[in-house]
Design an enzyme around this catalytic site. Structure first.
Site, mmCIF file in Angstrom:
data_model
loop_
_atom_site.group_PDB
_atom_site.id
_atom_site.type_symbol
_atom_site.label_atom_id
_atom_site.label_comp_id
_atom_site.label_asym_id
_atom_site.label_seq_id
_atom_site.Cartn_x
_atom_site.Cartn_y
_atom_site.Cartn_z
ATOM 1 C CG PHE A 41 -1.942 -1.169 1.716
ATOM 2 C CD1 PHE A 41 -3.014 -1.303 0.895
ATOM 3 C CD2 PHE A 41 -1.613 -2.373 1.803
ATOM 4 C CE1 PHE A 41 -3.834 -1.544 1.111
ATOM 5 C CE2 PHE A 41 -2.489 -3.540 1.997
ATOM 6 C CZ PHE A 41 -3.468 -2.949 1.806
ATOM 7 C CG ASP A 42 1.553 5.689 -1.962
ATOM 8 O OD1 ASP A 42 2.524 5.952 -1.386
ATOM 9 O OD2 ASP A 42 0.880 7.091 -2.085
ATOM 10 C CE LYS A 43 3.358 8.856 4.456
ATOM 11 N NZ LYS A 43 1.734 10.074 4.979
#
Length: 832
Positions: free
Chosen positions: A517-519
Site C-alpha cells: 500500500f502507498d501511504k
C-alpha cells in the site's frame, strides 16, 4: 513476444527537450515493468525522428491496455491507430466469437480483435492499412449486425452527429426490434422458437412412424425433413462461415453427423441430434444474454436529456450536445447527465451507480468556481459529481467538466466492455489445450471410421460411432467455461464500483498473498495538516511560513498544497514574497528563486547532495525531534541560511483499519506500506492502521524496486492513487488504484480501479475474485470431466442422441454456474 509498437517521441512527448530527459526515462521504466512487455528502448538514428520501440506479448498485454499506459504518460498515438467497441447481434457463444475474430484478423491492418459471447466487439486497426468502412463490410458479410457504439474511434473524434454515431451507422440499440443480421425475424428468441418447432416436428414424425398404422411413408419422413430444416437453420449458417475460414468446428460436425444419419436412413436420430443441439445452443444464448444485459445496464445509467441554462435561457437538450462549461440544472431525484462540480444548491447524491458507495454523499458548491474551472481534477470530493448518479431531495446546478462520452461512467462502460475481450490465464490454457485436443480427436474419429475393417461390423455402425465420438469430444463447455465467468465477474464488480480490466487481474486478485500500500491518500486521508512550525537561527515563524507558502504555491504536490492551505490560514492577510523559476526535484522537494535568492524546500535528505548545501546542526536536530513524534517534515533554506522546519501529519483512514483486518481474515498474510516519508513516520502510521511492515525513505524508483522484489517472491498487488504510483503499480502482479472516478490517469493505468476513494471496496474485490476463480475451476472440471466420460462411452456404444444431450447439458450447466457471480454479495454487508 509477437508484437512491436514504434512511436515517434516528438509526437508522444511534444515538450520533451531531448531523448536524455528524465520524463522519457520514467516512461521507459513504467512500461518496462509491466507484465507482457519484453523490452522498451529508444531508437535514435539520423534519418528518422527519435522513436520509442515497445516489444510486447499481445496475449498477456492487449494493445488497448498498452495504449492506456502510454497515453497516461503523455503519449498521443491515435493519429495512426483506430480503436472502437460495438455492441453487436449475431455473436451469442464463444465459438461464433472466435469465428468473427479470425475473419477480422484476416484483414490487412487489423492489429487486435476481441469478440465476446456477450455480444461485444473491440477492434484495433492501423489507419494506414485499413478503414472502419472495410471492417463494417466484413462484419456485414459475417451476418453480424452493428448496434450501439460503446467507444468511438479516438481520432475520428467524439462528435459523430447529435446521436454520437459515425456516418452511416444505424442509430438503434440491440433488441430494439430492428433485425441487424436478418436471422432474428421472429424477435430475439427466434433461435429458441426454431429449436422448439424442430422438436415438435420430430415428435410428430415419431408418433406417425410408430403409432399411426397405414400412414403414407413420406409423411413421417416429411416431418423429419422439416425438423432438419428448423434444427439446422442456424447451425448451417455458422458452419458455412467456419468453412469459409477453413475451420472445422462442432457446428460442422453436427451437420455431418445429421447428414450421415439421413444417408443411412436414420432420419429420426438425425433430427433428434439437431433438436438437442439447437435447443442447447438457444438456451446457452439466452443465459449468456443475462450477463450481457448486466453490461448494457451500465450504459443506460446516464439520462438521455439534460436541462441546461445558456444565455439566460433554460432548455432541454440531448446529453450528447452538452459541452464543457455548460450549466446543467438537476431537479430532486433526477440522474445527473454529466461529470462536473456543484455551483449552486446542496444535496445528498447517491453515487452507488458509479462508485459503489452505499450511503448518499453530501454535496456543496465549490468555494471558487474560477479555480475549479481552471483545475477540475483538483475539485474537492464534496463538490465533484458524476454522470449517472442520482440526486437527492435538493435542486442543484452543476458546471459540466466532461462531455457525455468522456465521463467517468462512459469510461467505465468502455473499459468493462474491453475487459470482456481480454483473456485470463485459465482461458489461455484452455485455448492451448483445444489446439492439441481437437486435432487428436479428429485423428481418432478417422481411425474409428475404418473400424469395420478390423471389427466385424457394417460400415454404418463404424460411421455412426465415429460421428458420436466427434460430437461427444467437442469442447463446447470448455470454450465457454472461462469467458462466461469472466463476463459475469467483471459485470458484478462494475455494479459495485470496482472496475476490473480483464480476466487476468480478475483471476490474479483472488490468489494474492501479499499487498503493498502507498501511504498518502491510500492508508491516510491524503489531506495532511501543518502541526509544527520550528524556526531556527533567529528566523521569524511568519517569515518561514510566508516563504514556504510562496514557493509551494507553484507546486501541485499534496504536501505543497497542504502547506499553502494551512499556511495562508495561519498568516491571514500577511503579504507573501514573489517566487519564480520553481523546479521540482522528484521525490525530494522543490527549488525556486525569491528576491534573487535560491530557496530549497524538501526532505532533509535533499540537503548535502547534488550541489544543495548541507543543513546546520539546529535544523538537523529540529527534524529529528519532529520525526520521532511521527511528523512528515519539510526543511526550508534560503541561500546559505537554514530558516527552519515544518511538521505535517496526515490522518489515517478509519476505513483502512477495517479493510486491512478483513483482508487478513481472508488469508492475505503479508501487507506492506511503502512511503517516501522517513522510516519513523512510516512506522507511526503503519502501527495506527495495523500494518506489520513499513518501508520508508523510498524514492519513486525505490518503490519500483521494492515491488519488483516482492513480485519475485510471490504474486503481489500494489494499491495507490494511480498517478505518482504508476511505475510501482505497473511492476506489481495487479495494480490497484483508489478514487479512480475522479482521475483519468488512475482509470487508465490500473488493472483494478476502485471508483470510490474508499479502501473498503478492496476486500469485496478480492472476495469476488476468489469466488470467480472457484467458479472457473468448477466449470473447467465439469467440462473436462464430461469429455473424459463421453469419449470412451461413445466408443463403447452410447448413441449420438444421449451424447448430444449430455454435451449440451454440460455447456448450459457451466453458463448457469457462471451467472451465479451476478448474484455475489459482499460478506461484510451480509453480516452487517
Amino acid at each position: 513476444m509477437n508484437d512491436k509498437l514504434e512511436l515517434d517521441i516528438p509526437i508522444l512527448l511534444p515538450d520533451l527537450p531531448d531523448a536524455a530527459d528524465a520524463c522519457l526515462d520514467r516512461l521507459v521504466s513504467t512500461l518496462s515493468a509491466k507484465g507482457g512487455v519484453d523490452r522498451v528502448h529508444v531508437i535514435n538514428d539520423a534519418q528518422m525522428p527519435v522513436r520509442l520501440c515497445i516489444h510486447f506479448d499481445a496475449a498477456k498485454l492487449p494493445l488497448p491496455r498498452l495504449r492506456e499506459m502510454v497515453r497516461a504518460a503523455g503519449a498521443e498515438i491515435t493519429e495512426r491507430y483506430g480503436h472502437t467497441i460495438w455492441q453487436v447481434s449475431g455473436i451469442n457463444h464463444e465459438r461464433r466469437a472466435r469465428t468473427v475474430s479470425e475473419a477480422l484478423y484476416a484483414l490487412a491492418g487489423v492489429v487486435q480483435v476481441g469478440a465476446t459471447p456477450g455480444g461485444t466487439i473491440r477492434i484495433e486497426y492501423n489507419r494506414e492499412q485499413t478503414t472502419e468502412a472495410e471492417i463494417r463490410a466484413t462484419l456485414r458479410k459475417l451476418k453480424v449486425g452493428l448496434g450501439k457504439r460503446i467507444a468511438p474511434d479516438d481520432h475520428a473524434g467524439h462528435d459523430h452527429g447529435s446521436g454520437g454515431h459515425a456516418d452511416g451507422e444505424e442509430k438503434h440499440d440491440l433488441g430494439d426490434g430492428h433485425d441487424h443480421s436478418h436471422a432474428n425475424f421472429l424477435g430475439p428468441n427466434t433461435e429458441l422458437i426454431f429449436a422448439l418447432v424442430c422438436g415438435a416436428m420430430l415428435g410428430i414424425g415419431y408418433l406417425i412412424d410408430n403409432l399411426v398404422t397405414g400412414a403414407p411413408k413420406w409423411l413421417p419422413t416429411g416431418s423429419y425433413v422439416a425438423a432438419y430444416f428448423f434444427g439446422g437453420f442456424f447451425t448451417l449458417r455458422e458452419a458455412i462461415d467456419n468453412l469459409r475460414l477453413k475451420k472445422f468446428e462442432i457446428d460442422t460436425l453436427m451437420l455431418v453427423a445429421a447428414a450421415g444419419a439421413a444417408a443411412l436412413g436414420a432420419w429420426a436420430e438425425g433430427a433428434l441430434l439437431l433438436f438437442l443441439f439447437s435447443l442447447g445452443h438457444a438456451l446457452e444464448h439466452y443465459a449468456m444474454g443475462r450477463a450481457k444485459q448486466a453490461i448494457e445496464a451500465l450504459a443506460k445509467l446516464a439520462p438521455e436529456t439534460a436541462t441546461v441554462r445558456r444565455d439566460g435561457q433554460t432548455s432541454e437538450i440531448p446529453v450528447e450536445q452538452l459541452v464543457v462549461g455548460d450549466v446543467a440544472i438537476i431537479r430532486p431525484n433526477e440522474r445527473l447527465p454529466a461529470d462536473g462540480f456543484v455551483i449552486k444548491g446542496s444535496s445528498a447524491i447517491n453515487q452507488a451507480p458509479v462508485t459503489g458507495e452505499s450511503i448518499p454523499v453530501d454535496k456543496v458548491p465549490v468555494a471558487d468556481a474560477v479555480a475549479a474551472r481552471a483545475e477540475p481534477d483538483a475539485v474537492e470530493a464534496e463538490s465533484r459529481v458524476f454522470a449517472g448518479t442520482i440526486n437527492g431531495g435538493g435542486a442543484i446546478e452543476i458546471e459540466v467538466t466532461r462531455r457525455s462520452n468522456e465521463s467517468a461512467l462512459a469510461k467505465v462502460v468502455k473499459m468493462v466492455s474491453e475487459a470482456e475481450t481480454q483473456k485470463s490465464p485459465t482461458q489461455r490454457f484452455t485455448d492451448r489445450f483445444e489446439r492439441v485436443f481437437v486435432p487428436a480427436i479428429l485423428v481418432l474419429s478417422v481411425l474409428l471410421l475404418f473400424a469395420w475393417i478390423v471389427v466385424d461390423e457394417p460400415f454404418r455402425n463404424s460411421f455412426y460411432r465415429a460421428m458420436a465420438v466427434l460430437v461427444a469430444a467437442s469442447p463446447c463447455a470448455l470454450a465457454i467455461a472461462t469467458p462466461s465467468a469472466v463476463l459475469s465477474g467483471v459485470a458484478r464488480a462494475a455494479r459495485s464500483g470496482v472496475l476490473v480490466k480483464g480476466g487476468a487481474p480478475l483471476e490474479h486478485l483472488g490468489s494474492l498473498k501479499a499487498i503493498a500500500f502507498d501511504k498518502t491518500g491510500t492508508l491516510t486521508e491524503g489531506r495532511p495538516r501543518i502541526t509544527d512550525v520550528v524556526p531556527v537561527d533567529g528566523t521569524d515563524e511568519g517569515e518561514l511560513l510566508a516563504l514556504a507558502v510562496a514557493v509551494e504555491d507553484l507546486s501541485d504536490h499534496p504536501l505543497a498544497q497542504a502547506i499553502v492551505k494551512d499556511g495562508r490560514e495561519r498568516l491571514q492577510d500577511r503579504a507573501l514574497p514573489v517566487a519564480a523559476d520553481m523546479k521540482s526535484l522528484t521525490g525530494r522537494g522543490v527549488t525556486a528563486t525569491v528576491d534573487g535568492h535560491t530557496v530549497w524546500i524538501g526532505k532533509a535528505e535533499m540537503f548535502g547532495t547534488d550541489g544543495v548545501p548541507a543543513l546546520g546542526q539546529r535544523a538537523t536536530d529540529a527534524i529529528a525531534r519532529l520525526r520521532e513524534s511521527g511528523r512528515t517534515t519539510m526543511v526550508v533554506r534560503m541561500g546559505d541560511r537554514d530558516l527552519g522546519a515544518i511538521g505535517l501529519m496526515d490522518t489515517p483512514r478509519e476505513a483502512a483499519k477495517i479493510a486491512l483486518r478483513r483482508l487478513r481474515g481472508m488469508g492475505v498474510s503479508r501487507m506492506i506500506m511503502i512511503s517516501g516519508d522517513h522510516q519513523k513516520v512510516a512506522e507511526a502510521i503503519s502501527n495506527e492502521v495495523g500494518i506489520d511492515e513499513a518501508w520508508g525513505d523510498l524514492m519513486p524508483e525505490d518503490k519500483v524496486a521494492a515491488i519488483k522484489k516482492l513480485a519475485g517472491e510471490d504474486k503481489v498487488a500494489m494499491v495507490g492513487d494511480g498517478v505518482n504510483d504508476a511505475p510501482a503499480m505497473a511492476s506489481a502482479t495487479v495494480g490497484i488504484a483508489m478514487g479512480a472516478a475522479g482521475s483519468d490517469v488512475a482509470l487508465e493505468t490500473a488493472d483494478v480501479a476502485l471508483m470510490a476513494d474508499d479502501l473498503a471496496h478492496l476486500p469485496f474485490a478480492v472476495g469476488l475474485s476468489r469466488h470467480t476463480r472457484s467458479i472457473i475451476r468448477q466449470n473447467v472440471f465439469v467440462s473436462l470431466g464430461v469429455v473424459a466420460f463421453l469419449v470412451p462411452a461413445t466408443i463403447l456404444g452410447v448413441g449420438i442422441g444421449p451424447a448430444v444431450a449430455v454435451h449440451e447439458g454440460s455447456t448450459l450447466l457451466v453458463v448457469i454456474n457462471a451467472l451465479r457471480l451476478l448474484a455475489y454479495r459482499d460478506p461484510a454487508k451480509l453480516t452487517a
